[in-house]
Design a protein around this motif. Structure first.
Motif, PDB file in Angstrom:
ATOM      1  N   THR A 165      -4.474  -3.264  -5.805  1.00 23.76           N
ATOM      2  CA  THR A 165      -4.970  -4.119  -4.718  1.00 23.76           C
ATOM      3  C   THR A 165      -5.556  -3.279  -3.592  1.00 23.76           C
ATOM      4  N   ILE A 166      -6.601  -3.819  -2.990  1.00 26.20           N
ATOM      5  CA  ILE A 166      -7.191  -3.189  -1.804  1.00 26.20           C
ATOM      6  C   ILE A 166      -7.334  -4.296  -0.767  1.00 26.20           C
ATOM      7  N   TYR A 167      -6.988  -3.967   0.463  1.00 27.64           N
ATOM      8  CA  TYR A 167      -6.950  -5.018   1.480  1.00 27.64           C
ATOM      9  C   TYR A 167      -7.573  -4.515   2.776  1.00 27.64           C
ATOM     10  N   PHE A 168      -8.628  -5.192   3.224  1.00 25.21           N
ATOM     11  CA  PHE A 168      -9.221  -4.881   4.526  1.00 25.21           C
ATOM     12  C   PHE A 168      -8.601  -5.829   5.563  1.00 25.21           C
ATOM     13  N   GLY A 169      -7.789  -5.264   6.452  1.00 29.77           N
ATOM     14  CA  GLY A 169      -7.137  -6.106   7.452  1.00 29.77           C
ATOM     15  C   GLY A 169      -7.522  -5.650   8.854  1.00 29.77           C
ATOM     16  N   TYR A 204       2.356   1.471  -1.007  1.00 30.43           N
ATOM     17  CA  TYR A 204       1.028   1.236  -0.440  1.00 30.43           C
ATOM     18  C   TYR A 204       0.668   2.327   0.542  1.00 30.43           C
ATOM     19  N   LEU A 205      -0.630   2.601   0.571  1.00 26.06           N
ATOM     20  CA  LEU A 205      -1.140   3.564   1.543  1.00 26.06           C
ATOM     21  C   LEU A 205      -1.944   2.778   2.560  1.00 26.06           C
ATOM     22  N   GLY A 206      -1.637   2.974   3.839  1.00 24.92           N
ATOM     23  CA  GLY A 206      -2.395   2.302   4.892  1.00 24.92           C
ATOM     24  C   GLY A 206      -3.224   3.324   5.648  1.00 24.92           C
ATOM     25  N   ILE A 238      -9.351  -7.444  -4.306  1.00 27.45           N
ATOM     26  CA  ILE A 238      -9.884  -6.830  -3.079  1.00 27.45           C
ATOM     27  C   ILE A 238     -10.074  -7.925  -2.033  1.00 27.45           C
ATOM     28  N   THR A 239      -9.204  -7.864  -1.030  1.00 24.70           N
ATOM     29  CA  THR A 239      -9.197  -8.914  -0.003  1.00 24.70           C
ATOM     30  C   THR A 239      -9.877  -8.415   1.262  1.00 24.70           C
ATOM     31  N   HIS A 262      -7.157  -0.580   7.815  1.00 26.60           N
ATOM     32  CA  HIS A 262      -7.095  -1.331   9.083  1.00 26.60           C
ATOM     33  C   HIS A 262      -8.391  -1.137   9.864  1.00 26.60           C
ATOM     34  N   ILE A 263      -9.084  -2.250  10.120  1.00 26.11           N
ATOM     35  CA  ILE A 263     -10.330  -2.199  10.888  1.00 26.11           C
ATOM     36  C   ILE A 263     -10.015  -2.681  12.299  1.00 26.11           C
TER      37      ILE A 263
END
Lengths: 377, 600
Positions: free
Chosen positions: A59-63, A262-264, A94-95, A7-8
């Protein structure tokens, strides 16, 4: 399999309808925040390792917030750290969530270079008047341009966000919006009904009658039109608010609905490992301090069988694949009242059952929350 | 006997009765400063919260004055119109009364009616101007009101403040010097009046009494005059604080005490009854005894139908220390099995409902309250049928006439609100009987109106039209014929019996319209469209529609939303459990009281 969410918590401006966690003063402690997120990745490593199985990351997600504010180096630092600490499958999804105003040629190239292979772009609307009251940082023109640019650079998995139920949005205008989205030839569309969340400027305006959002009837019409029109264009609804071309569903987001771990990491991020859910402090400064001192920065709840049952219903019913009753009853053997309620919904044609699989019909999808809550234990 | 003083306190709610009483207890050393829990007299949580006394209490104080030891019995009185009979009995146990008036507010209706009761019983009145410490105190003006009312002299009025302790010594001095000592004959047969009783889970019923003549001794065989039952005086004594019961061997004429005699049921001990000896009884009972009759009726139902037996148990327990509560089983098509309960008034009803929730953890559905009607049939016009539940009203074609109870209502207010209050009372079918200016600015209005109108949202509206500057009191004045019709409510074309009400014909259309609108607001939208209709007989007089639920789905449900969303939906489901299903329609509890909230 498992996913990692980063989380950014920064944005350039505050959108008037948004209640997500972020800050607009990121430049002040940007470096410290990235460092804290990196520390958390290492500290939370054991979380996904539930039964010593150490699931591989798919999966990796930058949200966010707005992850497109990050530069190449920052993304690379985070991705490298994940690679060092977790086992990752070849070609993970990778999103990166991005706002059109950030997507210059250079940035798009940078992101591609560091390994971002999926973009989720927050277009929201093609109407200039909407973008204005929403306080978005981009114009409608920037929206078109950035998508074309991204496609030229070679992104072949692009998702866009759209919002319906907007003030003064006619059905014809919405149809035009959906058509425009189809013409952009993107792989994935997330379409949300405008929700008036508490503690937002929008909420205040609605309370003061300065703005009126669509009524339920209009919302339903727009929702139904969306589903039909996209389906004709071979973009299929696989979750209440998510549509994609065949096999191009968001793998990362699907993990939320399929019960994948998932790890956040980052302020306010949530994690799940089958038995517990945990969530981080939703305050940037406190998050950084807590990580630095290694004090408590997240809360955890352990899920009971009943919780798991209800969550599977809640998330499963939102999906096209629906809920597998045999899987559901493995969590808890449901009481008679459950099947009675279920039959009621089958009779009203809100649910269809094929063998062990139950899914919502079009009418059912409009009332997914109500139906889930009625079926809850 | 000459050193005993029995007195009560007459005051309006919020005029500082309890605080001043606490000061008296403190000054006489009855209660130590350490024990002083604010408002020691009101010992039920509910009483303390609402700032009113529901049950009477009695406390004995010892006080030395000019070298003499005195016994001062303070008998606290309930502070609400619902309990006026209990007030009259407490007053009958005293020789004097402290009239406490808030110096910043002046006399209120409740004070006046209780004051008249005290004067009727020849009590010596000691007027006290309380809250003199307040910047808004208007001692001259309020003193004039008091003088007008009781014809005392200016110097008889004692300025006081429960907060600062001003005037407390003067009050004690006046109690001793001005209130006459009780009269009575110690050698005559025992004659004692019960003015209150409480239930103690370990000891059974404890009755409080005042001895008029004779002596009650421990172990005596006593008889209760009106119920005719006899008991053993297992324990007798006087009442203090911490512990409240101080056993004694005898209580003599003029004094106040308690008796424990193994009584388990509150309804065996009736306030106003006379205690005498079985062996040597007095010839007649003490005058003024009445069997208290309930004025307001409502259905009480368990939220969960399975809790019916538990509700019965809880109500029986409640009845142990509140004999004015009456109930009998009834059933409703909409609500299942429950009880039709009789209450002294609206406050009493609220208290019972709250006590059920607090003391027994029972959440209940209370239906619209109504009064007791008389129906006369054509077949035999003298045959009177008592109707305590609108759904029991006989078919109109067979009825000759209906009568409803009327009251004399007294409102005291500031002159500027007279117009608004008159409009309200006339709307409530009231007829103005009298209008008196107590002072230039304070008016007493007397109306005759149907009791049923008080039951429907009267208090709240009176409060709002007068901005709180109106006090209200009433007395029943008998039954009168009225043009009443039964208004039924239909949800999804099915009649909901628990929502039926008897209303005046002239009011039915208006009320029906409002009620339909209110129900539309209170009943959540469901999977189908629900017509809401009001009807008189077969004739629909109003209609609203609750639209079907068209859309109920969260837009976003990602990793961070799941837990929160699940909890939200679980809560929704929990809330629905508290609703009642009538036909296919789910009705929330508060909808059953909708008629009371029409003007919210």
């Amino acid at each position: 399999m498992a996913g990692i969410y980063i989380h950014i918590p920064f944005c350039k401006k505050k959108c008037t309808y948004c209640d997500f966690h972020f800050s607009t003063t990121y430049h002040v402690y940007r470096t410290k925040m990235i460092a804290a997120i990196c520390s958390e990745i290492i500290l939370r490593k054991p979380y996904l390792n539930v039964d010593s199985s150490n699931p591989t990351i798919e999966t990796i997600y930058f949200g966010g917030g707005t992850p497109s504010l990050l530069n190449k180096k920052e993304i690379l630092t985070i991705l490298n750290l994940i690679k060092e600490n977790f086992e990752i499958i070849p070609n993970p999804e990778i999103t990166l969530e991005a706002n059109p105003d950030d997507l210059s040629i250079e940035k798009l190239k940078d992101f591609k270079a560091v390994g971002i292979n999926r973009l989720s772009i927050g277009l929201q609307s093609f109407r200039e008047e909407d973008l204005k009251w929403m306080n978005r940082a981009h114009t409608a023109e920037e929206s078109f341009n950035c998508i074309q640019l991204a496609q030229q650079i070679g992104y072949d998995n692009i998702s866009i966000d759209l919002i319906y139920g907007l003030p003064n949005l006619s059905l014809a205008e919405w149809e035009q919006t959906v058509q425009t989205a189809i013409d952009l030839n993107v792989q994935h569309i997330s379409a949300y009904c405008l929700t008036v969340e508490g503690k937002t400027a929008l909420k205040k305006w609605v309370d003061q009658s300065k703005i009126s959002v669509a009524n339920e009837e209009q919302q339903s019409e727009q929702f139904e039109l969306l589903i039909e029109k996209l389906e004709k264009a071979q973009i299929f609804q696989y979750e209440i608010s998510n549509f994609s071309k065949i096999n191009l569903e968001s793998k990362h987001n699907s993990s939320y609905w399929k019960g994948t771990y998932y790890l956040g990491v980052g302020p306010s991020a949530h994690s799940y490992n089958g038995n517990t859910r945990s969530w981080n402090i939703a305050n940037n400064i406190n998050y950084i301090k807590a990580i630095q001192n290694q004090s408590v920065w997240f809360e955890t709840e352990t899920l009971s069988a009943k919780d798991k049952f209800n969550e599977y219903l809640l998330t499963g019913l939102r999906m096209k694949i629906g809920v597998d009753l045999s899987k559901l009853f493995k969590i808890i053997q449901a009481p008679k009242s459950f099947s009675e309620k279920l039959n009621e919904f089958i009779n009203t044609a809100w649910i269809v059952q094929k063998k062990e699989q139950i899914t919502l019909t079009k009418e059912g999808k409009l009332r997914a929350d109500y139906i889930a809550s009625e079926l809850f234990l | 006997m000459k050193n005993i003083r029995n007195f009560c306190i007459i005051a309006h709610i919020d005029h500082g009765k309890s605080t001043l009483a606490d000061r008296l207890l403190q000054t006489t050393g009855t209660i130590s400063d350490r024990e002083m829990q604010n408002q020691a007299l009101d010992d039920m949580d509910l009483e303390r919260e609402r700032g009113i006394t529901i049950k009477s209490h009695a406390i004995q104080m010892n006080y030395k004055h000019e070298g003499q030891d005195y016994i001062l019995n303070l008998i606290d009185t309930p502070g609400h119109v619902d309990f006026s009979y209990e007030v009259s009995r407490s007053i009958a146990a005293c020789e004097g009364a402290l009239l406490i008036v808030d110096a910043s507010q002046g006399i209120e209706a409740q004070t006046i009616s209780n004051l008249y009761l005290a004067i009727e019983h020849d009590l010596e009145i000691i007027p006290i101007l309380n809250k003199m410490d307040l910047p808004g105190a208007m001692p001259e003006e309020v003193s004039d009101q008091i003088i007008d009312l009781i014809g005392c002299k200016m110097e008889d009025i004692i300025p006081a403040s429960g907060k600062t302790g001003l005037g407390v010594d003067k009050i004690l001095e006046a109690v001793i010097n001005r209130i006459p000592a009780p009269k009575g004959d110690e050698n005559a047969p025992l004659q004692a009046m019960i003015f209150d009783s409480v239930f103690n889970p370990f000891r059974g019923i404890i009755a409080y009494f005042r001895v008029r003549n004779g002596v009650l001794r421990k172990g005596d065989r006593v008889k209760f005059f009106n119920t005719g039952r006899d008991y053993n005086a297992d324990e007798i004594g006087i009442l203090k604080i911490n512990p409240s019961l101080h056993p004694r061997n005898e209580i003599k004429a003029g004094d106040v005490g308690y008796i424990i005699s193994g009584i388990k049921q509150a309804n065996e001990v009736k306030v106003g009854d006379t205690i005498t000896l079985l062996e040597n009884p007095c010839l007649e009972s003490i005058k003024g005894f009445e069997d208290v009759k309930p004025m307001v009726f409502a259905g009480i139902y368990p939220v969960d139908t399975e809790d019916y037996e538990e509700l019965r148990y809880s109500m029986e327990k409640l009845q142990l220390n509140d004999s004015s509560l009456v109930f009998e089983p009834e059933s409703s098509a909409a609500l299942g099995f429950g009880f039709r309960c009789g209450f002294l008034g609206m406050l009493h009803m609220e208290i019972i409902q709250e006590r059920l929730e607090r003391e027994f953890n029972m959440t209940v559905i209370t239906t619209v309250p109504n009064v007791s009607y008389y129906a006369y049939m054509k077949k035999n016009v003298n045959d009177r049928l008592i109707v305590n539940n609108p759904s029991e009203l006989p078919d109109p074609s067979g009825m000759d006439r209906i009568e409803e109870p009327y009251i004399k209502a007294q409102v005291i207010t500031k002159s500027e609100y007279v117009g608004a209050i008159m409009t309200l009372c006339i709307e409530k079918r009231g007829e103005l009987r009298n209008q008196v200016y107590l002072t230039q600015d304070r008016v007493e209005l007397t109306f005759e109106m149907p009791l049923a109108e008080i039951v429907f949202d009267f208090y709240d509206r009176l409060k709002s039209v007068s901005r709180g500057y109106a006090s209200f009191d009433y007395h029943p004045v008998g039954y009168k014929e009225s043009d009443l019709v039964k208004m039924d409510l239909l949800l999804n074309a099915e009649q909901v019996d628990a929502l039926s009400a008897l209303v005046h014909r002239s009011n039915a259309f208006n009320l029906g319209k409002k009620l339909c609108l209110k129900l539309k607001e209170l009943i959540p939208r469901q999977q189908f469209e629900i017509p809401v209709q009001a009807a008189i007989g077969a004739k629909i007089i109003a209609r609203e529609t609750i639209k079907a639920l068209r859309k109920d789905v969260t837009a976003k449900c990602y990793g961070g939303d799941i837990s929160r969303k699940r909890k939200l939906l679980e809560k929704q489901k929990e809330g629905k459990k508290r609703m009642r299903q009538v036909g296919r329609v789910e009705i929330p509890q508060d909808a059953f009281m909708a008629i009371l909230k029409l003007n919210d």
